[in-house]
Design an enzyme around this catalytic site. Structure first.
Site, PDB file in Angstrom:
ATOM      1  N   CYS A 101       0.836  -1.199   0.000  1.00  0.00           N
ATOM      2  CA  CYS A 101       0.000   0.000   0.000  1.00  0.00           C
ATOM      3  C   CYS A 101       0.876   1.257   0.000  1.00  0.00           C
ATOM      4  O   CYS A 101       1.644   1.478  -0.923  1.00  0.00           O
ATOM      5  CB  CYS A 101      -0.975  -0.049   1.177  1.00  0.00           C
ATOM      6  N   ALA A 102       0.778   2.084   1.010  1.00  0.00           N
ATOM      7  CA  ALA A 102       1.604   3.287   1.115  1.00  0.00           C
ATOM      8  C   ALA A 102       3.004   2.979   1.644  1.00  0.00           C
ATOM      9  O   ALA A 102       3.934   3.763   1.461  1.00  0.00           O
ATOM     10  CB  ALA A 102       0.929   4.309   2.025  1.00  0.00           C
TER      11      ALA A 102
END
Length: 180
Positions: A101-102
């Site tokens: 994800c991030a």
């Protein structure tokens, strides 16, 4: 042993899917809180850790280190110099390092496995300048594994199993979990 690092604001589904799948594969997984033994996710779920970062020792038993995403979890990961030092030791030792994800942006901030192919959550690409970005859901490039986001959490975890153990075990787990 695999360390999964939890910072306040982590994405619960990503973090716990990784821990669950690795434990199904009989991989020794330790949930590590950056500063506390209870860490709260981005959706208010509190999880009790196995360890805290200050007590983690990097030795020959460490096979991998994984960063779940989420916000502000990823920002909190980036702000940890102790985590940066540990991940850099892991890179020097050539162990598996993963982020979803991030969280690949945390690896970028720490200069971990630069130059490799990677993916990340849409909108974080500008933080990944020193990687070969691809749009795949999960990317394995040597000892670096990255995942695009929450919808790829199980695939990401199964890829870790494939690298640390073997593809047959990963496929068996996927079948048992009724995955496509």
């Amino acid at each position: 042993m695999v360390y999964v690092f939890f910072a306040d604001g982590f994405e619960e589904v990503e973090a716990l899917s990784i821990v669950d799948v690795l434990r199904r594969a009989d991989i020794d997984v330790r949930m590590v809180g950056l500063i506390s033994s209870v860490v709260e996710g981005s959706h208010g779920i509190k999880v009790e850790m196995d360890d805290i970062l200050a007590d983690v020792v990097f030795d020959g038993s460490v096979e991998g280190m994984i960063l779940p995403g989420g916000m502000p979890g990823t920002a909190n990961l980036i702000n940890s110099n102790s985590l940066k030092e540990l991940l850099q030791k892991g890179e020097s030792a050539g162990i598996l390092i993963g982020a979803i994800c991030a969280a690949p942006s945390a690896l970028a901030a720490f200069n971990i496995y630069e130059g490799k192919r990677a993916t990340c959550y849409p909108g974080f690409e500008h933080k990944m300048k020193h990687y070969q970005l691809v749009s795949d859901r999960v990317v394995v490039d040597g000892q670096l594994i990255t995942g695009k986001g929450i919808g790829t959490a199980l695939e990401f975890a199964l890829s870790i199993v494939g690298v640390l153990r073997d593809d047959l075990l990963s496929a068996t787990l996927a079948k048992n979990m009724i995955m496509k």
